[in-house]
Each structure stands twice: as structure tokens, then as C-alpha cells.
Design a protein around this motif. Structure first.
Motif, PDB file in Angstrom:
ATOM      1  N   TYR A  47      -5.003  -7.924 -25.436  1.00  0.00           N
ATOM      2  CA  TYR A  47      -5.291  -9.144 -26.199  1.00  0.00           C
ATOM      3  C   TYR A  47      -4.026  -9.984 -26.463  1.00  0.00           C
ATOM      4  CZ  TYR A  47      -3.397  -6.195 -29.846  1.00  0.00           C
ATOM      5  OH  TYR A  47      -2.562  -5.358 -30.562  1.00  0.00           O
ATOM      6  N   GLN A  48      -2.876  -9.604 -25.902  1.00  0.00           N
ATOM      7  CA  GLN A  48      -1.606 -10.231 -26.253  1.00  0.00           C
ATOM      8  C   GLN A  48      -1.128 -11.293 -25.267  1.00  0.00           C
ATOM      9  OE1 GLN A  48      -2.044  -7.021 -25.371  1.00  0.00           O
ATOM     10  NE2 GLN A  48      -1.128  -5.608 -26.812  1.00  0.00           N
ATOM     11  N   ALA A  49      -1.975 -11.826 -24.417  1.00  0.00           N
ATOM     12  CA  ALA A  49      -1.543 -12.765 -23.368  1.00  0.00           C
ATOM     13  C   ALA A  49      -0.795 -13.974 -23.925  1.00  0.00           C
ATOM     14  CB  ALA A  49      -2.741 -13.224 -22.531  1.00  0.00           C
ATOM     15  N   ARG A  68     -10.068 -20.311 -22.465  1.00  0.00           N
ATOM     16  CA  ARG A  68     -10.720 -19.474 -23.473  1.00  0.00           C
ATOM     17  C   ARG A  68     -12.033 -18.913 -22.946  1.00  0.00           C
ATOM     18  NH1 ARG A  68      -7.770 -19.763 -27.877  1.00  0.00           N
ATOM     19  NH2 ARG A  68      -6.313 -21.496 -28.053  1.00  0.00           N
ATOM     20  N   TYR A  69     -12.368 -17.757 -23.479  1.00  0.00           N
ATOM     21  CA  TYR A  69     -13.644 -17.139 -23.117  1.00  0.00           C
ATOM     22  C   TYR A  69     -14.802 -17.976 -23.651  1.00  0.00           C
ATOM     23  CZ  TYR A  69     -11.688 -12.770 -21.365  1.00  0.00           C
ATOM     24  OH  TYR A  69     -11.036 -11.835 -20.610  1.00  0.00           O
ATOM     25  N   MET A  70     -15.871 -18.002 -22.872  1.00  0.00           N
ATOM     26  CA  MET A  70     -17.101 -18.671 -23.293  1.00  0.00           C
ATOM     27  C   MET A  70     -18.119 -17.587 -23.639  1.00  0.00           C
ATOM     28  SD  MET A  70     -17.316 -21.663 -20.428  1.00  0.00           S
ATOM     29  CE  MET A  70     -16.622 -20.746 -19.061  1.00  0.00           C
ATOM     30  N   ASN A  71     -19.197 -17.985 -24.209  1.00  0.00           N
ATOM     31  CA  ASN A  71     -20.256 -17.039 -24.528  1.00  0.00           C
ATOM     32  C   ASN A  71     -20.861 -16.467 -23.248  1.00  0.00           C
ATOM     33  OD1 ASN A  71     -21.440 -15.692 -26.632  1.00  0.00           O
ATOM     34  ND2 ASN A  71     -23.273 -16.989 -26.608  1.00  0.00           N
ATOM     35  N   GLU A  72     -20.883 -17.293 -22.186  1.00  0.00           N
ATOM     36  CA  GLU A  72     -21.405 -16.844 -20.895  1.00  0.00           C
ATOM     37  C   GLU A  72     -20.588 -15.658 -20.400  1.00  0.00           C
ATOM     38  OE1 GLU A  72     -23.768 -16.360 -17.850  1.00  0.00           O
ATOM     39  OE2 GLU A  72     -24.134 -17.978 -19.278  1.00  0.00           O
ATOM     40  N   GLY A  73     -21.250 -14.592 -20.025  1.00  0.00           N
ATOM     41  CA  GLY A  73     -20.587 -13.405 -19.495  1.00  0.00           C
ATOM     42  C   GLY A  73     -20.113 -12.422 -20.539  1.00  0.00           C
ATOM     43  N   LYS A  74     -20.441 -12.671 -21.804  1.00  0.00           N
ATOM     44  CA  LYS A  74     -19.961 -11.791 -22.873  1.00  0.00           C
ATOM     45  C   LYS A  74     -20.394 -10.349 -22.657  1.00  0.00           C
ATOM     46  CE  LYS A  74     -19.339 -11.143 -27.744  1.00  0.00           C
ATOM     47  NZ  LYS A  74     -19.311 -11.715 -29.047  1.00  0.00           N
ATOM     48  N   GLU A  75     -21.546 -10.138 -22.030  1.00  0.00           N
ATOM     49  CA  GLU A  75     -22.014  -8.771 -21.765  1.00  0.00           C
ATOM     50  C   GLU A  75     -21.091  -8.049 -20.786  1.00  0.00           C
ATOM     51  OE1 GLU A  75     -23.765 -11.439 -18.682  1.00  0.00           O
ATOM     52  OE2 GLU A  75     -23.613 -11.550 -20.866  1.00  0.00           O
ATOM     53  N   ILE A  76     -20.306  -8.819 -20.022  1.00  0.00           N
ATOM     54  CA  ILE A  76     -19.359  -8.228 -19.071  1.00  0.00           C
ATOM     55  C   ILE A  76     -17.963  -8.140 -19.680  1.00  0.00           C
ATOM     56  CG2 ILE A  76     -18.219  -8.535 -16.829  1.00  0.00           C
ATOM     57  CD1 ILE A  76     -20.842  -9.977 -15.942  1.00  0.00           C
ATOM     58  N   HIS A  77     -17.468  -9.273 -20.223  1.00  0.00           N
ATOM     59  CA  HIS A  77     -16.092  -9.288 -20.728  1.00  0.00           C
ATOM     60  C   HIS A  77     -15.974  -8.803 -22.165  1.00  0.00           C
ATOM     61  CE1 HIS A  77     -16.883 -13.099 -22.824  1.00  0.00           C
ATOM     62  NE2 HIS A  77     -17.232 -13.662 -21.673  1.00  0.00           N
ATOM     63  N   GLY A  87     -14.279 -18.413 -27.494  1.00  0.00           N
ATOM     64  CA  GLY A  87     -13.138 -19.132 -28.058  1.00  0.00           C
ATOM     65  C   GLY A  87     -11.837 -18.344 -28.061  1.00  0.00           C
ATOM     66  N   THR A  88     -11.893 -17.028 -27.834  1.00  0.00           N
ATOM     67  CA  THR A  88     -10.640 -16.264 -27.783  1.00  0.00           C
ATOM     68  C   THR A  88      -9.949 -16.524 -26.449  1.00  0.00           C
ATOM     69  OG1 THR A  88     -11.745 -14.275 -26.950  1.00  0.00           O
ATOM     70  CG2 THR A  88     -11.475 -14.448 -29.342  1.00  0.00           C
ATOM     71  N   GLY A 126      -7.617  -9.022 -20.674  1.00  0.00           N
ATOM     72  CA  GLY A 126      -8.709  -8.353 -19.977  1.00  0.00           C
ATOM     73  C   GLY A 126      -9.251  -7.120 -20.670  1.00  0.00           C
ATOM     74  N   GLY A 127      -8.574  -6.666 -21.724  1.00  0.00           N
ATOM     75  CA  GLY A 127      -9.022  -5.464 -22.409  1.00  0.00           C
ATOM     76  C   GLY A 127      -8.055  -4.310 -22.209  1.00  0.00           C
ATOM     77  N   PRO A 128      -8.334  -3.189 -22.839  1.00  0.00           N
ATOM     78  CA  PRO A 128      -7.389  -2.061 -22.880  1.00  0.00           C
ATOM     79  C   PRO A 128      -7.428  -1.135 -21.662  1.00  0.00           C
ATOM     80  CG  PRO A 128      -9.318  -1.552 -24.184  1.00  0.00           C
ATOM     81  CD  PRO A 128      -9.494  -2.968 -23.701  1.00  0.00           C
TER      82      PRO A 128
END
Length: 166
Positions: free
Chosen positions: A15-17, A38-47, A52-53, A71-73
């Protein structure tokens, strides 16, 4: 905007990009944050990221483009990939060593290598190192190499002293 850089290194962060891009651009000249996506709501089940993050940060260091991704841990940095910083003199070696090692892993410091606060590996290398290590006399080269292997941050004057004693 100009042409697109053919190869762009990509950093995968949890989360530190944005924090990392700000850190790196504060250290290197000719550096800037170019764009934050920023991330959108679309694809939240994947990402799995909140809308907005920060997703990616496009930035430049010394004219070289990079991308940082939140991208995550799942993945961590290791020494298999490192970035070499070529330094004209000891002043540059000292500057980049101090700035990039701040908050980093001191146990990962050896022979000009360091690991920064985000776990990224850097090599802080004086331009004169190859000349110091490649002496016509192999005995002198070995003594210079032995001295360098004992160092964390490369000390050009100490290596020159080893060279001149022989």
C-alpha cells in the motif's frame, strides 16, 4: 508528452506506492511524480481495494520512468533485483547512502549494497570502483577487493590508500 519509454521498471508495494514515490523523488534530481491513478469500484472483487485509493504512481528519477503499484501483500522485494546508483565522487556516495538507507535494513548493508525502508535494494557505486578493482597488478587488485568486501558504504579514499600502499 514525447515517446513512451520502451522498458519501465515496476515496483509492487502492498500500500506504500505513493509514499515510496515521494521518498525517491525527494532524493534524486530531475525527478517528479507524473501521475497518480486510483482504484475504481469496478474489479473490487479481484483487487480488493477501496474505491479512490492509490492504484499506481508514475514517477521519474534522473529522467528514468518508473511505476509503483499498490498490489497487496502477496509479493516482497528481494536482492535478486537492485538499482545501481552511479556516483561521481565520495560526496555523492555519502549523500545517496545516507538518504536511501534511512529507515532501511542495516543488516542488508554490504559492499555498497543497501536495502531501503521499503525493502528495495540499491547499489551505491563510485564511478572509480572498477578502475580501483582492476589494477594491472593482480595482487593489488586482490587487496583492494579484500578491503572493499569489509565495507558497508564504499570509501573511495580508503580503497585508494590500499592501492597506493603497494
Amino acid at each position: 508528452m514525447g515517446s513512451i519509454q520502451k522498458i519501465t521498471p515496476n515496483f509492487w508495494f502492498d500500500y506504500q506506492a505513493e509514499e515510496a514515490a515521494k521518498f525517491y523523488t525527494s532524493i534524486f534530481q530531475d525527478s517528479e511524480i507524473i501521475k497518480v491513478s486510483r482504484y475504481m469500484n469496478e474489479g473490487k472483487e479481484i483487487h480488493g481495494k477501496d474505491e479512490g485509493t492509490v492504484m499506481t504512481v508514475d514517477f521519474q528519477l534522473e529522467g528514468q520512468r518508473f511505476v509503483a503499484l499498490n498490489g497487496g501483500p502477496q509479493f516482497k522485494f528481494n536482492e535478486a533485483i537492485s538499482f545501481i546508483v552511479h556516483c561521481a565522487n565520495q560526496e555523492e556516495v555519502d549523500y545517496f547512502w545516507e538518504k536511501l538507507s534511512e529507515g532501511g535494513d542495516e543488516s542488508a548493508q554490504q559492499c555498497g549494497w543497501l536495502k531501503d525502508t521499503f525493502g528495495v535494494s540499491w547499489q551505491i557505486v563510485p564511478d572509480s570502483l572498477q578502475e580501483l578493482l582492476n589494477q594491472p597488478d593482480p595482487v593489488i587488485s586482490e587487496k583492494v577487493m579484500k578491503a572493499m568486501l569489509q565495507m558497508k558504504k564504499i570509501d573511495i579514499n580508503a580503497l585508494k590508500e590500499v592501492q597506493s600502499r603497494n
